[in-house]
Design an enzyme around this catalytic site. Structure first.
Site, PDB file in Angstrom:
ATOM      1  N   ALA A  66     -22.189  16.516 -54.716  1.00  0.00           N
ATOM      2  CA  ALA A  66     -22.310  17.703 -55.557  1.00  0.00           C
ATOM      3  C   ALA A  66     -21.444  17.485 -56.796  1.00  0.00           C
ATOM      4  O   ALA A  66     -20.516  16.667 -56.782  1.00  0.00           O
ATOM      5  CB  ALA A  66     -21.850  18.923 -54.789  1.00  0.00           C
ATOM      6  N   GLY A 109     -22.872  15.739 -50.945  1.00  0.00           N
ATOM      7  CA  GLY A 109     -24.145  16.462 -51.051  1.00  0.00           C
ATOM      8  C   GLY A 109     -25.332  15.530 -51.244  1.00  0.00           C
ATOM      9  O   GLY A 109     -26.464  15.860 -50.865  1.00  0.00           O
ATOM     10  N   GLU A 112     -26.125  14.495 -47.864  1.00  0.00           N
ATOM     11  CA  GLU A 112     -26.766  15.638 -47.190  1.00  0.00           C
ATOM     12  C   GLU A 112     -28.211  15.809 -47.649  1.00  0.00           C
ATOM     13  O   GLU A 112     -29.096  16.129 -46.847  1.00  0.00           O
ATOM     14  CB  GLU A 112     -25.947  16.916 -47.446  1.00  0.00           C
ATOM     15  CG  GLU A 112     -24.680  16.928 -46.586  1.00  0.00           C
ATOM     16  CD  GLU A 112     -23.637  17.932 -47.031  1.00  0.00           C
ATOM     17  OE1 GLU A 112     -23.528  18.192 -48.257  1.00  0.00           O
ATOM     18  OE2 GLU A 112     -22.920  18.464 -46.157  1.00  0.00           O
ATOM     19  N   GLU A 132     -15.722  14.360 -49.119  1.00  0.00           N
ATOM     20  CA  GLU A 132     -15.200  15.718 -49.368  1.00  0.00           C
ATOM     21  C   GLU A 132     -13.749  15.877 -48.927  1.00  0.00           C
ATOM     22  O   GLU A 132     -12.963  16.571 -49.556  1.00  0.00           O
ATOM     23  CB  GLU A 132     -16.055  16.764 -48.633  1.00  0.00           C
ATOM     24  CG  GLU A 132     -17.409  17.027 -49.260  1.00  0.00           C
ATOM     25  CD  GLU A 132     -18.517  16.131 -48.718  1.00  0.00           C
ATOM     26  OE1 GLU A 132     -18.203  15.035 -48.187  1.00  0.00           O
ATOM     27  OE2 GLU A 132     -19.684  16.516 -48.827  1.00  0.00           O
TER      28      GLU A 132
HETATM   29  N1  DAK Z   1     -19.355  14.990 -59.621  1.00  0.00           N
HETATM   30  C1  DAK Z   1     -19.206  14.893 -60.951  1.00  0.00           C
HETATM   31  N2  DAK Z   1     -19.115  13.727 -61.625  1.00  0.00           N
HETATM   32  C2  DAK Z   1     -19.206  12.604 -60.923  1.00  0.00           C
HETATM   33  C3  DAK Z   1     -19.380  12.597 -59.519  1.00  0.00           C
HETATM   34  C4  DAK Z   1     -19.463  13.874 -58.857  1.00  0.00           C
HETATM   35  N3  DAK Z   1     -19.667  13.984 -57.541  1.00  0.00           N
HETATM   36  N4  DAK Z   1     -19.408  11.328 -59.103  1.00  0.00           N
HETATM   37  C5  DAK Z   1     -19.285  10.552 -60.186  1.00  0.00           C
HETATM   38  N5  DAK Z   1     -19.171  11.316 -61.280  1.00  0.00           N
HETATM   39  C6  DAK Z   1     -19.008  10.855 -62.674  1.00  0.00           C
HETATM   40  C7  DAK Z   1     -17.633  10.315 -62.928  1.00  0.00           C
HETATM   41  O1  DAK Z   1     -16.718  11.359 -63.196  1.00  0.00           O
HETATM   42  C8  DAK Z   1     -17.879   9.443 -64.135  1.00  0.00           C
HETATM   43  O2  DAK Z   1     -17.977  10.270 -65.276  1.00  0.00           O
HETATM   44  P1  DAK Z   1     -17.288   9.808 -66.686  1.00  0.00           P
HETATM   45  O3  DAK Z   1     -15.866   9.600 -66.392  1.00  0.00           O
HETATM   46  O4  DAK Z   1     -18.008   8.555 -67.065  1.00  0.00           O
HETATM   47  O5  DAK Z   1     -17.577  10.976 -67.593  1.00  0.00           O
HETATM   48  C9  DAK Z   1     -19.261   8.863 -63.860  1.00  0.00           C
HETATM   49  O6  DAK Z   1     -19.865   9.754 -62.900  1.00  0.00           O
HETATM   50  C10 DAK Z   1     -19.206   7.482 -63.248  1.00  0.00           C
HETATM   51  O7  DAK Z   1     -18.357   7.537 -62.147  1.00  0.00           O
HETATM   52  P2  DAK Z   1     -17.141   6.514 -61.932  1.00  0.00           P
HETATM   53  O8  DAK Z   1     -16.609   6.037 -63.227  1.00  0.00           O
HETATM   54  O9  DAK Z   1     -16.195   7.161 -60.996  1.00  0.00           O
HETATM   55  O10 DAK Z   1     -17.914   5.313 -61.212  1.00  0.00           O
HETATM   56  P3  DAK Z   1     -17.315   4.261 -60.199  1.00  0.00           P
HETATM   57  O11 DAK Z   1     -18.393   3.240 -60.029  1.00  0.00           O
HETATM   58  O12 DAK Z   1     -15.953   3.797 -60.596  1.00  0.00           O
HETATM   59  O13 DAK Z   1     -17.134   5.055 -58.827  1.00  0.00           O
HETATM   60  C11 DAK Z   1     -17.823   6.593 -57.068  1.00  0.00           C
HETATM   61  C12 DAK Z   1     -18.253   5.536 -58.155  1.00  0.00           C
HETATM   62  C13 DAK Z   1     -19.114   7.186 -56.489  1.00  0.00           C
HETATM   63  C14 DAK Z   1     -17.056   5.878 -55.962  1.00  0.00           C
HETATM   64  C15 DAK Z   1     -16.951   7.662 -57.738  1.00  0.00           C
HETATM   65  O14 DAK Z   1     -17.618   8.155 -58.916  1.00  0.00           O
HETATM   66  C16 DAK Z   1     -16.654   8.823 -56.849  1.00  0.00           C
HETATM   67  O15 DAK Z   1     -15.827   8.745 -55.949  1.00  0.00           O
HETATM   68  N6  DAK Z   1     -17.336   9.961 -57.106  1.00  0.00           N
HETATM   69  C17 DAK Z   1     -17.100  11.194 -56.406  1.00  0.00           C
HETATM   70  C18 DAK Z   1     -17.730  11.158 -55.039  1.00  0.00           C
HETATM   71  C19 DAK Z   1     -17.488  12.423 -54.277  1.00  0.00           C
HETATM   72  O16 DAK Z   1     -16.329  12.808 -54.014  1.00  0.00           O
HETATM   73  N7  DAK Z   1     -18.543  13.079 -53.890  1.00  0.00           N
HETATM   74  C20 DAK Z   1     -18.489  14.231 -53.007  1.00  0.00           C
HETATM   75  C21 DAK Z   1     -18.431  15.484 -53.865  1.00  0.00           C
HETATM   76  S1  DAK Z   1     -18.218  16.917 -52.872  1.00  0.00           S
HETATM   77  C22 DAK Z   1     -22.619  22.934 -51.142  1.00  0.00           C
HETATM   78  C23 DAK Z   1     -23.503  21.898 -51.041  1.00  0.00           C
HETATM   79  C24 DAK Z   1     -23.041  20.592 -51.122  1.00  0.00           C
HETATM   80  C25 DAK Z   1     -21.705  20.344 -51.318  1.00  0.00           C
HETATM   81  C26 DAK Z   1     -20.823  21.387 -51.413  1.00  0.00           C
HETATM   82  C27 DAK Z   1     -21.279  22.695 -51.315  1.00  0.00           C
HETATM   83  N8  DAK Z   1     -23.087  24.278 -51.080  1.00  0.00           N
HETATM   84  C28 DAK Z   1     -24.478  24.550 -50.865  1.00  0.00           C
HETATM   85  C29 DAK Z   1     -22.188  25.359 -51.309  1.00  0.00           C
HETATM   86  C30 DAK Z   1     -21.277  18.982 -51.476  1.00  0.00           C
HETATM   87  C31 DAK Z   1     -20.035  18.626 -51.870  1.00  0.00           C
HETATM   88  C32 DAK Z   1     -19.795  17.277 -52.352  1.00  0.00           C
HETATM   89  O17 DAK Z   1     -20.674  16.451 -52.419  1.00  0.00           O
END
Ligand code: DAK
Length: 258
Positions: A66, A109, A112, A132
């Site tokens: 997400a 997400g 998911e 998360e």
């Molecule tokens: N959100 C926003 N931006 C993201 C992102 C994300 N989840 N993942 C990556 N990006 C962005 C990065 O900020 C970066 O943006 P800039 O800095 O270039 O502006 C760009 O994408 C490229 O990412 P990286 O530079 O970080 O790329 P790397 O290859 O170095 O790393 C990575 C890739 C996937 C390991 C890393 O980007 C990362 O750890 N990303 C976050 C992964 C994460 O934590 N995902 C889980 C998010 S929480 C719900 C439904 C669903 C959910 C919640 C509630 N409801 C219905 C209420 C779900 C929650 C989640 O998924």
């Protein structure tokens, strides 16, 4: 097709394709994007000439979760008022087969979203996980429930507690992924699978999907009751007559979804 901001949509024969398209943020799912995905799946659902849907990303990634920027300012009340789970419930109500074609990251997400699909085909370099916990929260769109049903409590707890990434091969061994293929052929393979599935009798596919999903949800007796009802229902279709006649006449059946 409607004008979408975050997805591309096209059809190939009887297969509808939805491509996630926010490459600048690794296809992070914001509210609008998940709404667009589900709206388009419902659109495919309503078209009798589309029998299977595919959700895919680009060559680099499926979806890295997400959108964290969007979630940063959320509160329990903002969630309650926006009712963000309604769209996920609509996703669960899709009756036609939905395939996920996973390249790169399927995290949070994004994972998911793939788990809501009926089939997951993954590229060898795909990575799955629930990060998360590293953000101080937990999966919220079914991750704990879907994963536990597939891999069991202890493996699910360890994986989600540490927020690790697992490879496509590991995910396949755990029963999460149907098949793992080379990255160069992932989309071709997914479309081949989808096109083959699209030739199967649509009413049977739908009744089977309902019965199999039920098996994850209810006691055996209740599941058997639904299976029996769906089995009877299949005999009300022209496709049942066609399938059995074709067998007797020693020819290939042609299923119309009627
Ligand atoms: N959100 C926003 N931006 C993201 C992102 C994300 N989840 N993942 C990556 N990006 C962005 C990065 O900020 C970066 O943006 P800039 O800095 O270039 O502006 C760009 O994408 C490229 O990412 P990286 O530079 O970080 O790329 P790397 O290859 O170095 O790393 C990575 C890739 C996937 C390991 C890393 O980007 C990362 O750890 N990303 C976050 C992964 C994460 O934590 N995902 C889980 C998010 S929480 C719900 C439904 C669903 C959910 C919640 C509630 N409801 C219905 C209420 C779900 C929650 C989640 O998924």
């Amino acid at each position: 097709m409607s004008d979408y901001e975050h997805i591309n949509v096209w059809t190939e024969g009887k297969v509808g394709v939805i491509q996630l398209n926010r490459p600048e943020s690794l296809n992070a799912l914001n509210r609008k994007m998940i709404e667009e995905i589900v709206t388009q799946l419902e659109e495919f659902e309503s078209k009798s000439d589309i029998r299977v849907s595919v959700i895919r990303g680009n060559e680099k990634t499926f979806a890295a979760g997400a959108d964290i920027d969007e979630m940063l300012g959320e509160s329990p009340l903002s969630f309650e008022l926006a009712n963000p789970f309604a769209v996920w419930d609509r996703l669960m109500a899709i009756q036609k087969p939905v395939l996920a074609s996973v390249t790169g990251y399927a995290l949070g997400g994004g994972f998911e979203l793939a788990l809501h699909c009926d089939v997951i085909i993954a590229a060898e370099d795909a990575k799955f996980g629930f990060p998360e916990v590293n953000l101080g929260v937990m999966p919220g769109a079914g991750g704990t429930q879907f994963l536990t049903r597939i891999i069991g409590k202890r493996k699910a707890l360890e994986w989600i507690w540490f927020g690790d990434h697992k490879s496509a091969v590991e995910a396949e061994q755990l029963g999460i992924v149907n098949r793992t293929v080379a990255p160069e052929i992932i989309f071709e393979e997914t479309m081949r699978f989808a096109a083959k599935l699209a030739e199967q009798p649509p009413i049977s596919l739908r009744l089977i999907k309902e019965a199999v999903n039920k098996a994850e949800d209810v006691p055996l007796r209740e599941g058997l009751t639904l299976e029996r009802k769906n089995f009877y229902l299949a005999f009300d279709s022209k496709d049942q007559k066609e399938g059995m006649r074709a067998f007797v006449e020693k020819r290939r059946p042609s299923f119309k979804g009627e």
